[in-house]
Design an enzyme around this catalytic site. Structure first.
Site, mmCIF file in Angstrom:
data_model
loop_
_atom_site.group_PDB
_atom_site.id
_atom_site.type_symbol
_atom_site.label_atom_id
_atom_site.label_comp_id
_atom_site.label_asym_id
_atom_site.label_seq_id
_atom_site.Cartn_x
_atom_site.Cartn_y
_atom_site.Cartn_z
ATOM 1 C CG LEU A 77 -2.524 -27.986 8.752
ATOM 2 C CD1 LEU A 77 -3.162 -28.446 10.064
ATOM 3 C CD2 LEU A 77 -1.131 -27.456 9.018
ATOM 4 C CB CYS A 78 0.171 -32.711 4.201
ATOM 5 S SG CYS A 78 0.063 -34.359 3.479
#
Lengths: 129, 118
Positions: A77-78
């Protein structure tokens, strides 16, 4: 073939995540490699541990966690997209004085560099949503 | 090194999307990959002169584009028909762009290793 995957849409906003899941299952079953699955924009909500859809509805976080465990998938996940939307990893939650981390099993937090790196090493880059 | 073409299709200020795309573009360029941008459809509005989004508390995404030059972003293309359909001339934009006709876009895409939709 090596695939890098990016998912941009939230789990219930479109069928992007569903299509991506089915694609990844089919690619793995055919002997292909998934270099990394990178979640960006509202796609980060796929990794929200606290999502609790009704029992007879599709639970994305649970599906991803199960798939990651079965195939050792790298689900990233960024960090900037996730923090902006209130989804924190354990270190960041502690730093911000919050009680818990928000990541479902099998997900980790990473930077955009990991997206670029995945696209560099992959033969194909597919974006869903 | 791979060559990347970022194909942007959305106008700015409709959410965080454009700003987040620019973050990927900057990261790709910072990783020393050959990076170019193609503005299609309403994305040509991203470079319209005279925007004042900061008056509404929005981030001025157009101001990020000049910084891309420092990162050695090779080319910024805009589709000629997209500009024309929206009544824009290259001179209405805050940066010089390379205008590309719709018929030449498949060729432009073929010359890049990674097509990055946004």
């Amino acid at each position: 073939m090596k695939f890098a995957i990016q998912i941009n849409a939230g789990p219930y906003a479109s069928n992007a995540g569903h299509t991506a899941l089915r694609f990844i299952e089919a690619a793995l079953a055919s002997g292909h490699e998934i270099v990394r699955v990178f979640f960006y924009h509202d796609g980060i909500y796929h990794g929200l541990k606290y999502a609790t859809p009704p029992d007879d509805e599709f639970n994305y976080a649970a599906k991803w966690s199960a798939l990651a465990q079965r195939h050792r998938l790298d689900l990233v996940l960024c960090i900037s997209a996730a923090q902006k939307r209130g989804l924190l990893c354990r270190d960041e939650a502690e730093r911000q004085g919050k009680r818990d981390d928000d990541l479902a099993a099998g997900f980790r937090i990473g930077g955009l560099g990991q997206l670029v790196e995945a696209t560099r090493h992959a033969d194909r880059f597919l974006v869903f949503g | 090194m791979k060559s990347y073409l970022f194909i942007l299709r959305k106008p700015a200020h409709g959410g965080a999307f454009v700003q987040e795309m620019l973050d990927i573009i900057l990261t790709t360029a910072a990783f020393d990959q050959q990076t170019s941008i193609l503005l299609l459809d309403d994305a040509v509005f991203q470079l319209k002169k005279g925007q004042q989004p900061e008056r509404f508390g929005m981030k001025d995404t157009a101001s990020i584009y000049p910084a891309l030059e420092i990162y050695d972003v090779k080319h910024i293309y805009a589709e000629a028909e997209s500009l024309e359909e929206r009544g824009l001339k290259p001179g209405d934009l805050c940066l010089p762009i390379e205008s590309v006709y719709r018929k030449d876009i498949p060729g432009l895409m073929r010359r890049h290793d990674v097509l990055f939709p946004g």
